[in-house]
Design a protein around this motif. Structure first.
Motif, PDB file in Angstrom:
ATOM      1  N   ASN A   1       0.848  -1.205   0.000  1.00 31.28           N
ATOM      2  CA  ASN A   1       0.000   0.000   0.000  1.00 31.28           C
ATOM      3  C   ASN A   1       0.873   1.240   0.000  1.00 31.28           C
ATOM      4  OD1 ASN A   1      -3.058  -0.417   0.483  1.00 31.28           O
ATOM      5  ND2 ASN A   1      -2.060  -2.013   1.661  1.00 31.28           N
TER       6      ASN A   1
ATOM      7  N   GLU B   1       1.579   3.992  -3.174  1.00 29.50           N
ATOM      8  CA  GLU B   1       1.325   5.434  -3.040  1.00 29.50           C
ATOM      9  C   GLU B   1       2.612   6.231  -3.266  1.00 29.50           C
ATOM     10  OE1 GLU B   1      -0.389   6.562   0.743  1.00 29.50           O
ATOM     11  OE2 GLU B   1      -0.395   8.697   0.193  1.00 29.50           O
TER      12      GLU B   1
ATOM     13  N   THR C   1      -1.153  -5.543  -4.997  1.00 24.60           N
ATOM     14  CA  THR C   1      -1.527  -4.335  -4.240  1.00 24.60           C
ATOM     15  C   THR C   1      -0.674  -3.139  -4.668  1.00 24.60           C
ATOM     16  OG1 THR C   1      -2.098  -5.763  -2.404  1.00 24.60           O
ATOM     17  CG2 THR C   1      -1.885  -3.428  -1.894  1.00 24.60           C
TER      18      THR C   1
ATOM     19  N   VAL D   1      -2.777   0.008  -5.938  1.00 27.43           N
ATOM     20  CA  VAL D   1      -2.699   1.297  -5.229  1.00 27.43           C
ATOM     21  C   VAL D   1      -2.017   2.332  -6.127  1.00 27.43           C
ATOM     22  CG1 VAL D   1      -1.721   2.483  -3.217  1.00 27.43           C
ATOM     23  CG2 VAL D   1      -2.744   0.216  -2.959  1.00 27.43           C
TER      24      VAL D   1
END
Ligand code: SR1
Ligand code: MG
Length: 397
Positions: A138, A142, A291, A295
């Motif tokens: 995650n 980002e 993921t 993300v």
């Protein structure tokens, strides 16, 4: 010039590092300080200075005028310290939560003084220890989306971006990547390093003209596509993490390059850890890969919708085109990274520490096949879920 040294440059000793910390008033007056050189990377000195009374600590990182991993015969620019400091400061504009704080820098001494992160673990070591690092992907998704979008022409005024491109010209460190990731492993080059048992597998790579053509195309993208300020060396050894926090360190290879390069290095190093494990423990790594990409896409899309300054950004299909180019390039770059970490100069412990030796060799053979497949078939890998399928198929083939 590979190595312009200022007249007051000298490699610090542990006691010099304490003197410097005192001179800069980085600790309260009269603190009792200790210092250890703790660098275990390929290139730099890393001093940890600690106040013995309250445990407060800082890191003083100093570039050496040569590559520590090889020795003085490989001169290396000290300018990488300026690049690293400026990249950390630039990344902190977008994701301060994911980079160490910079307290001080000195170009002439090639030092960056920063936050000590030793309460965290290097992600590679944690993953090798079967720790899950539940938020790793995650956070990295980002980190990638924000640092890359906001330094690209999609999110940044073109004039200012070109000023930044100038500031982050990094020819010596790019040359290391051009050689060690995109060239040497594909030829019989003296920097290569592999077990004799892999000779036939390696020769298959050297003789695979289809593979070499695709690597040439990927190298050309790395050489020419000044898309965004990439970290440039985003393997799991450049990430500190625990179950709650993630920090990306060491952006000395930063330059304006293809977004897919950072994404691909993350994919590759997660895959390298996955294949080093028994199959029933691999799933968490495939989930981390998915993921990271999910993300990344969410955050990149949000930034694009809210902050894109490119007029074509509103044209239907443009964002999807950009994302699919990034993914395809990332898959190819991941393949190159997997191959070079198996047979090139700079290995990864995930593979090298596998015991016994025959198991290590067969996993390295799988790595070479998987890397080659990803490079050659990158157009047909269109979804991060495909990595799992590809790995299983390659292991069976
Ligand atoms: C000579 S430097 C070898 C490798 O270490 C760095 O971390 C980069 O990955 C580089 O390719
Ligand atoms: Mg590094």
């Amino acid at each position: 010039a590979a190595n312009k040294q200022s007249s007051n440059y000298k490699p610090l000793t542990e006691s010099d590092a304490i003197t410097l910390a005192k001179r800069l008033n980085l600790f309260e007056n009269d603190s009792q300080l200790t210092c250890y050189e703790i660098g275990d990377g390929n290139l730099n000195l890393v001093f940890k200075v600690t106040n013995t009374e309250n445990g407060e600590s800082i890191i003083i990182k100093q570039a050496l005028p040569y590559a520590k991993v090889v020795g003085e015969s490989w001169p290396l620019t000290l300018d990488r310290s300026r690049i690293e400091t400026n990249a950390l400061i630039k990344q902190a504009e977008f994701v301060p939560q994911y980079v160490p704080k910079v307290y001080y820098s000195d170009e002439s001494l090639a030092i960056t003084i920063m936050e000590d992160l030793s309460h965290l673990q290097i992600a590679r070591a944690a993953l090798m220890n079967d720790e899950d690092l539940p938020l790793l992907s995650n956070h990295i998704g980002e980190f990638l989306a924000k640092t890359l979008f906001y330094t690209s022409d999609y999110g940044l005024n073109q004039h200012y971006k070109k000023e930044l491109v100038k500031q982050f010209i990094n020819p010596d460190l790019c040359k290391i990547t051009e050689d060690l990731v995109f060239t040497d492993p594909f030829f019989d080059h003296e920097t290569n390093d592999f077990e004799q048992e892999l000779q036939k597998d390696v020769e298959r790579i050297w003789n695979d003209q289809v593979l070499k053509l695709e690597v040439a195309k990927l190298k050309q993208i790395f050489l020419t596509k000044a898309e965004a300020l990439v970290h440039g060396d985003l393997h799991t050894g450049s990430i500190f993490a625990d179950e709650k926090e993630t920090k990306v360190i060491d952006p000395e290879f930063a330059y304006f390059g293809p977004i897919g390069f950072d994404v691909g290095q993350v994919f590759a190093n997660l895959l390298l850890n996955a294949i080093s494990r028994e199959p029933k423990k691999q799933n968490i790594l495939f989930t981390h890969i998915e993921t990271t990409w999910t993300v990344f896409v969410e955050e990149f899309t949000k930034a694009w919708k809210n902050d894109a300054i490119e007029v074509f950004s509103q044209v239907d299909g443009y964002l999807e085109y950009v994302l699919s180019e990034i993914f395809e390039e990332a898959v190819g770059f991941a393949g190159c990274e997997i191959i070079r970490r198996t047979i090139g100069l700079a290995h990864v412990a995930d593979l090298d520490k596998i015991e016994p030796a025959n198991k290590r060799i067969s996993i390295k053979q799988l790595a070479l096949k998987l890397g080659s497949e990803l490079v050659k078939n990158r157009k047909s890998v269109t979804n991060p879920k495909d990595f799992k399928e590809y790995t299983i198929q390659t292991a069976l083939s």
